[in-house]
Design an enzyme around this catalytic site. Structure first.
Site, PDB file in Angstrom:
ATOM      1  CB  SER A   1      -3.326  -2.014   2.960  1.00  0.00           C
ATOM      2  OG  SER A   1      -3.030  -3.381   3.003  1.00  0.00           O
TER       3      SER A   1
ATOM      4  CG  ASP B   1      -1.364  -2.926  -0.650  1.00  0.00           C
ATOM      5  OD1 ASP B   1      -1.996  -3.833  -0.072  1.00  0.00           O
ATOM      6  OD2 ASP B   1      -0.316  -2.448  -0.193  1.00  0.00           O
TER       7      ASP B   1
ATOM      8  CG  ASP C   1      -3.842  -6.725   0.848  1.00  0.00           C
ATOM      9  OD1 ASP C   1      -3.241  -7.077  -0.179  1.00  0.00           O
ATOM     10  OD2 ASP C   1      -3.292  -6.090   1.773  1.00  0.00           O
TER      11      ASP C   1
ATOM     12  CG  ASP D   1       0.851  -5.575   1.097  1.00  0.00           C
ATOM     13  OD1 ASP D   1      -0.341  -5.906   1.265  1.00  0.00           O
ATOM     14  OD2 ASP D   1       1.419  -4.715   1.795  1.00  0.00           O
TER      15      ASP D   1
END
Length: 462
Positions: A106, A255, A253, A257
């Site tokens: 992340s 990834d 960010d 999400d």
């Protein structure tokens, strides 16, 4: 919270806290476990597992190790390649996969990585299954009514295979485009992809919807993910939006999400702002089911005051989008999220989705014919001071009668002009003391008064 898997997957420094062996072991378990579930029902077909990864150098190592374990246990591994976490959740749900895996840490630095496991409904994996994976990693697995010292390898034609599944990612991009209710034509939009998973997805969506798209953080090299870029380093996008004279900017960010925004003046638009803007939009349209927006305990006091003024109800959960989603599912809520930019629109997705969030914020701007700065102006964010203190015992420190008395005294002194929150860290021997009030000096003074009692009572770790 598990031994290896926290609220957001198994995470650690690559080949230190999280190794290639761990990934292989997780793959071995998932391939065997989902195959066994099928066999119990008389189904001999191979389990299907879809896999995505972010742009970290170590993601390839973990992908290949995971695939090795899956196919050795008889599962077929479908590779989305570099893609976002919400795309894995979407594909797992709509294409009838047994589960999905996203390789990402992340917003962490490039040298960390992680394994997020998603069930066939596109949701974070349940705790019982996670507990079985952890038991297998530790060598004492009990499942299906017996103990397993080892789990069998697949042989002959039962050995699994890999399938290039980039078409799944492309369908996800098409799905996002279909959610754009208005043309973005004439809108100048900045995107910061954090040199992460959204770099080959976000611009395609905004271009297809007609925006004039300007992108930074779209040159991943394996070691620059989140490096002075993306939602955790939003100052780059703030400067970019102002210099280019853009209408709005969105930062994701690693990834994708999460999403934070920047208004046309260069001001940061947090997850709390997003919940307010979209919650009020839905309320005014009569579409806010149960008249409730789901937040976490870390949302700003100002958000709740603004909700009160707008006649919008709210719920508070523990920190973590997992807990927000659980509450939303149980209570039939359609909007929830975190200050950090994890926003869940449950009508459209089962997880936080940064690109979806950006599309929905564009929708409000276009429907209301207002600038982002105008949409957020009724929300006044209160100053906040948060201090972490390392302690010998988190539970004893928080429950000490004198500490509790001081916390209650602070809460009473604030009344309806602010709030105090004392909570323990989920991963460290730390107690967090946070105060929000009308000015920063008051915040600092009240936090210091609680920290002083914790120290006087002898809980500080040295």
């Amino acid at each position: 919270m598990g031994k290896y898997f926290g609220t957001d997957g198994f995470r650690g420094e690559a080949n230190v806290g999280l190794t290639a062996d761990h990934a292989y072991t997780v793959g071995r378990f998932l391939g065997w476990y989902y195959g066994e579930l099928k066999r119990q029902k008389g189904d001999t077909s191979a389990p299907k597992v879809v896999i995505g990864k972010d742009t970290r150098r170590s993601s390839y190592m973990f992908e290949y190790s995971l695939v090795g374990g899956l196919v050795a246990s008889g599962a077929d591994a479908y590779l989305l390649h570099v893609t976002t976490t919400p795309s894995v959740a979407y594909v797992a749900r709509v294409d009838d996969f047994d589960c999905g895996v996203m390789i990402t840490a992340s917003h962490n630095p490039f040298y960390d990585n992680g394994i997020k496991i998603i069930n066939g409904n596109g949701e974070k994996m349940d705790e019982d299954t996670i507990a079985l994976i952890e038991s297998y990693i530790d060598g004492h697995l009990e499942a299906f009514g017996k103990k397993w010292d080892t789990i069998p390898f697949a042989t002959k034609d039962a050995i699994g295979q890999t399938v290039d599944y980039v078409s799944g990612r492309n369908r996800y991009i098409g799905y996002l485009i279909s959610l754009g209710l208005y043309s973005f034509k004439g809108m100048k939009v900045g995107l910061d992809c954090a040199n992460g998973a959204s770099w080959n997805v976000a611009k395609s969506v905004f271009d297809a919807l007609g925006a004039t798209t300007y992108v930074i953080g779209d040159a991943p090299n394996g070691t620059n993910i989140n490096n002075n870029a993306g939602s955790t380093h939003i100052e780059g996008l703030q400067k970019f939006v102002v210099e280019k004279g853009l209408d709005v900017g969105f930062a994701f960010d690693g990834d994708a999400d999460r999403c934070l925004c920047v208004d046309e003046r260069g001001n940061v638009v947090s997850g709390d702002h997003i919940l307010y803007v979209y919650g009020k939009y839905m309320k005014d349209r009569g579409e806010l089911v149960n008249n409730t927006v789901v937040t976490t305990v870390m949302s700003n006091f100002g958000l709740y005051k603004a909700f009160d003024e707008a006649g919008i109800g709210y719920a508070k959960t523990a920190v973590g989008d997992k807990y927000v989603y659980e509450y939303m599912t149980k209570n039939n809520c359609i909007l929830g999220g975190e200050q950090s930019g994890h926003i869940i629109f449950s009508k459209y997705a089962t997880t936080g989705d940064g690109i979806l969030t950006s599309i929905k914020m564009m929708e409000v701007m276009l429907a209301r014919k207002k600038k982002m700065s105008e949409l957020i102006s009724p929300l006044v964010i209160y100053p906040q001071v948060l201090v972490n203190i390392r302690v010998t015992d988190k539970t004893k420190a928080q429950n000490d009668p004198e500490v509790r008395a001081k916390v209650d005294e602070v809460a009473q002194s604030l009344g309806n002009t602010g709030r105090i929150l004392v909570r323990e860290s989920g991963t460290e021997p730390v107690v967090r003391v946070m105060v929000e009030a009308e000015d920063k000096a008051t915040c600092q003074e009240l936090v210091d008064s609680v920290i002083r009692v914790i120290k006087e009572r002898g809980y500080e770790a040295h």
